[in-house]
Design a protein around this motif. Structure first.
Motif, PDB file in Angstrom:
ATOM      1  N   LYS A  13      25.222  33.254  14.116  1.00  0.00           N
ATOM      2  CA  LYS A  13      26.088  33.476  15.285  1.00  0.00           C
ATOM      3  C   LYS A  13      27.492  32.912  15.043  1.00  0.00           C
ATOM      4  CE  LYS A  13      22.567  33.682  18.891  1.00  0.00           C
ATOM      5  NZ  LYS A  13      22.043  33.014  20.104  1.00  0.00           N
ATOM      6  N   VAL A  17      30.962  34.859  15.147  1.00  0.00           N
ATOM      7  CA  VAL A  17      32.118  34.483  15.955  1.00  0.00           C
ATOM      8  C   VAL A  17      33.342  34.261  15.068  1.00  0.00           C
ATOM      9  CG1 VAL A  17      33.088  32.680  17.448  1.00  0.00           C
ATOM     10  CG2 VAL A  17      30.765  33.503  17.835  1.00  0.00           C
ATOM     11  N   PHE A  61      35.167  29.746  23.156  1.00  0.00           N
ATOM     12  CA  PHE A  61      34.139  30.785  23.212  1.00  0.00           C
ATOM     13  C   PHE A  61      32.952  30.419  22.317  1.00  0.00           C
ATOM     14  CE2 PHE A  61      32.382  34.688  21.332  1.00  0.00           C
ATOM     15  CZ  PHE A  61      31.865  35.278  22.476  1.00  0.00           C
ATOM     16  N   ILE A  63      31.930  27.494  21.437  1.00  0.00           N
ATOM     17  CA  ILE A  63      31.169  26.397  22.044  1.00  0.00           C
ATOM     18  C   ILE A  63      30.296  26.917  23.177  1.00  0.00           C
ATOM     19  CG2 ILE A  63      31.419  24.314  23.452  1.00  0.00           C
ATOM     20  CD1 ILE A  63      33.957  23.720  21.754  1.00  0.00           C
ATOM     21  N   ILE A  64      30.887  27.767  24.021  1.00  0.00           N
ATOM     22  CA  ILE A  64      30.142  28.252  25.187  1.00  0.00           C
ATOM     23  C   ILE A  64      29.039  29.236  24.785  1.00  0.00           C
ATOM     24  CG2 ILE A  64      30.368  29.628  27.302  1.00  0.00           C
ATOM     25  CD1 ILE A  64      33.205  28.387  27.550  1.00  0.00           C
ATOM     26  N   ALA A  65      29.392  30.133  23.864  1.00  0.00           N
ATOM     27  CA  ALA A  65      28.463  31.219  23.542  1.00  0.00           C
ATOM     28  C   ALA A  65      27.461  30.860  22.450  1.00  0.00           C
ATOM     29  CB  ALA A  65      29.260  32.459  23.121  1.00  0.00           C
ATOM     30  N   VAL A  66      27.783  29.897  21.612  1.00  0.00           N
ATOM     31  CA  VAL A  66      26.894  29.609  20.482  1.00  0.00           C
ATOM     32  C   VAL A  66      26.346  28.175  20.555  1.00  0.00           C
ATOM     33  CG1 VAL A  66      26.720  29.498  17.955  1.00  0.00           C
ATOM     34  CG2 VAL A  66      28.128  31.261  19.040  1.00  0.00           C
ATOM     35  N   VAL A  67      27.248  27.244  20.659  1.00  0.00           N
ATOM     36  CA  VAL A  67      26.819  25.845  20.564  1.00  0.00           C
ATOM     37  C   VAL A  67      25.953  25.436  21.751  1.00  0.00           C
ATOM     38  CG1 VAL A  67      27.599  23.442  20.422  1.00  0.00           C
ATOM     39  CG2 VAL A  67      28.820  25.237  19.169  1.00  0.00           C
ATOM     40  N   MET A  68      26.468  25.721  22.948  1.00  0.00           N
ATOM     41  CA  MET A  68      25.742  25.241  24.133  1.00  0.00           C
ATOM     42  C   MET A  68      24.351  25.870  24.266  1.00  0.00           C
ATOM     43  SD  MET A  68      28.775  24.737  26.900  1.00  0.00           S
ATOM     44  CE  MET A  68      27.633  24.148  28.116  1.00  0.00           C
TER      45      MET A  68
ATOM     46  N   THR B 392      31.580  40.456  20.739  1.00  0.00           N
ATOM     47  CA  THR B 392      30.915  39.426  19.949  1.00  0.00           C
ATOM     48  C   THR B 392      29.719  38.844  20.705  1.00  0.00           C
ATOM     49  OG1 THR B 392      33.047  38.867  19.008  1.00  0.00           O
ATOM     50  CG2 THR B 392      31.291  37.272  18.697  1.00  0.00           C
ATOM     51  N   TYR B 393      29.921  38.668  22.011  1.00  0.00           N
ATOM     52  CA  TYR B 393      28.844  38.082  22.812  1.00  0.00           C
ATOM     53  C   TYR B 393      27.624  38.998  22.836  1.00  0.00           C
ATOM     54  CZ  TYR B 393      26.518  35.615  26.579  1.00  0.00           C
ATOM     55  OH  TYR B 393      25.613  34.917  27.324  1.00  0.00           O
TER      56      TYR B 393
END
Lengths: 74, 399
Positions: A13, A17, A61, A63-68, B392-393
């Motif tokens: 991911k 990104v 993005f 951090i929000i979409a992958v890390v969290m 991407t999301y």
């Protein structure tokens, strides 16, 4: 903290990104160099300001979409 | 928590967008310059790596004079001698005996003190007599030919053309008729030639009348330099280009006057002032351009700012009877990458010479640490980055 399937999902991911960020940066740079985005449009910003902001947004993005989600998943 | 920290830094970054590349490079000392002739002043900024903002004198060659449009003048031309284009008044076979031939315009209030420039050429001349032939330029209150005005005691003054028998050379002389008498000045041995274009500058300041004739428009080494003291400080309104003599003896002459510029006058219209650029470091909280007028005010003083697209369409004007200022905020500055600043002084009091201690000043300040967020860049970011992030999301969720 586990990273999905041994961290492989997180890395995939993140790479995804990262590639999107590269594409976005490239689009902005080409748009500026080809005068699609002009100084007049930028107003009191420079293209450097724009790219900085781009970087910050993508970091957010990521951090929000992958890390969290990975942290939640544990 | 991490999100909060990231957002905090993002907001900080928004508030700390460096304007280093947009800083204005202006001397730290006041630059004071006087200009007594028509000049354009250009202020511009360009938000690039080598940004400067300031006031710059344009080259004289870049000045766009305001020429009279002869097609708006009015003919008295029963004999069909005259024709006009916008910049040229032509006379063909204008005869010494022609009655009431002239092209005129009313310039009420502008002809007491003035500096008028134009170009003049004689293309053909009947050289069988030495005499007054015609008036290339006459200023009078009575629209008539030369002789009727003179005999009738109607004051008139201007430029008179005299020819010489057996020669196509001619003279341009300063003249005045007053109470039936002719007064003129000029070196009649210093003659001009047919088919040569001459630059002419006629200046009236009070009763002092001056004529310069030169081969170019800088008048630095004039061929003719004549002075005449008028018998009255006339304040009359008609300018005639040309005017027939209406005298005995048929003699024809052809030629034209062109590019008449009444742009610089004293008492009627003048551009004059002092320009300051101000140290920005002392005004770091300012983010605007201020123009204004200080000092001794004259009535009907005016400052105009012009857009970058042309020198004729102004978008801001200050008319405050000589005093006042207006602040142009950065939104306006950024909207126009080039500003032309033209200072126009007009006064209706012909007895006074416009004088201002500090006609014009401006300063631009930039706060390097707190820029406003421009709408367009944010929109660009949201559209391009937002679209890619959405894609991407979607891709991420599938994994």
């Amino acid at each position: 903290m586990k990273w999905g399937k041994g961290g492989a999902t997180f890395i995939r991911k993140s790479v995804f990104v990262f590639l999107s960020w590269i594409i976005c940066t490239t689009i902005l740079s080409i748009a500026y160099s080809s005068n699609v985005i002009t100084d007049a449009v930028l107003g009191n910003w420079t293209i450097i300001n724009l790219l900085y902001m781009n970087h910050y947004l993508w970091i957010g993005f990521w951090i929000i979409a992958v890390v969290m989600p990975e942290m939640k998943r544990g | 928590m991490l999100v909060v920290i990231i957002c905090y830094f993002m907001i900080q970054e928004l508030n700390n967008i460096s304007f280093a590349n947009c800083d204005y490079n202006i001397s730290s000392v006041y630059q004071k310059t006087e200009f007594n002739t028509t000049k354009w002043v250009q202020a511009y900024h360009n938000c690039t790596l080598n940004t400067t903002i300031g006031l710059f004198y344009l080259d004289e060659s870049a000045i766009v004079p305001i020429y009279d449009d002869f097609t708006t003048w009015i003919e008295s031309d029963a004999s069909g001698r005259l024709s006009q284009t916008s910049k040229r008044s032509t006379f063909i076979n204008l005869n010494r005996i022609d009655d009431n031939i002239y092209l005129y315009v009313a310039k009420a209030g502008e002809l007491q003190n003035f500096v008028a420039t134009s170009r003049f050429k004689i293309t053909a001349i009947d050289n069988s007599a030495t005499t007054i032939r015609m008036m290339p330029l006459t200023i009078t209150d009575t629209r008539d030919d030369y002789t009727d005005n003179k005999v009738g005691g109607k004051p008139q003054f201007g430029i008179q053309l005299r020819s010489w028998s057996s020669s196509t050379a001619y003279n341009l002389l300063l003249y005045e008729t007053n109470s039936g008498n002719l007064y003129y000045t000029g070196d009649t041995s210093n003659r001009l030639n047919v088919n040569v274009l001459y630059y002419v500058r006629l200046t009236k300041s009070g009763t002092a009348l001056n004529l310069l004739v030169d081969n170019d428009d800088d008048f630095s080494s004039p061929i003719n330099n004549y002075n005449l003291v008028l018998h009255s400080n006339y304040n009359i309104q008609y300018i005639l280009i040309p005017q027939s003599a209406q005298a005995s003896g048929a003699l024809s002459i052809s030629g034209y006057s062109e590019y008449l510029d009444f742009g610089l006058t004293t008492g009627g219209y003048e551009e004059k002032g002092v320009i300051y650029t101000k140290d920005l470091l002392a005004n770091t909280t300012e983010k605007s351009l201020i123009i204004g007028i200080n000092g001794t005010a004259q009535s009907n003083t005016r400052i105009r700012l012009y857009t970058s697209t042309d020198n004729t369409t102004w978008f801001i004007q200050i008319d405050n009877n000589g005093l006042g200022q207006q602040e142009l905020y950065e939104e306006i500055l950024y909207e126009y990458s080039t500003l032309y600043v033209r200072v126009n002084i007009t006064t209706t009091d012909n007895a006074k010479t416009p004088y201002l201690d500090e006609l014009f000043y401006y300063y631009v300040g930039v706060d390097g640490d707190s820029g406003t967020i421009a709408a367009y860049p944010i929109a660009i970011i949201l559209i391009i980055c937002g679209s890619l992030m959405a894609l991407t999301y979607v891709g991420i969720r599938k994994r």
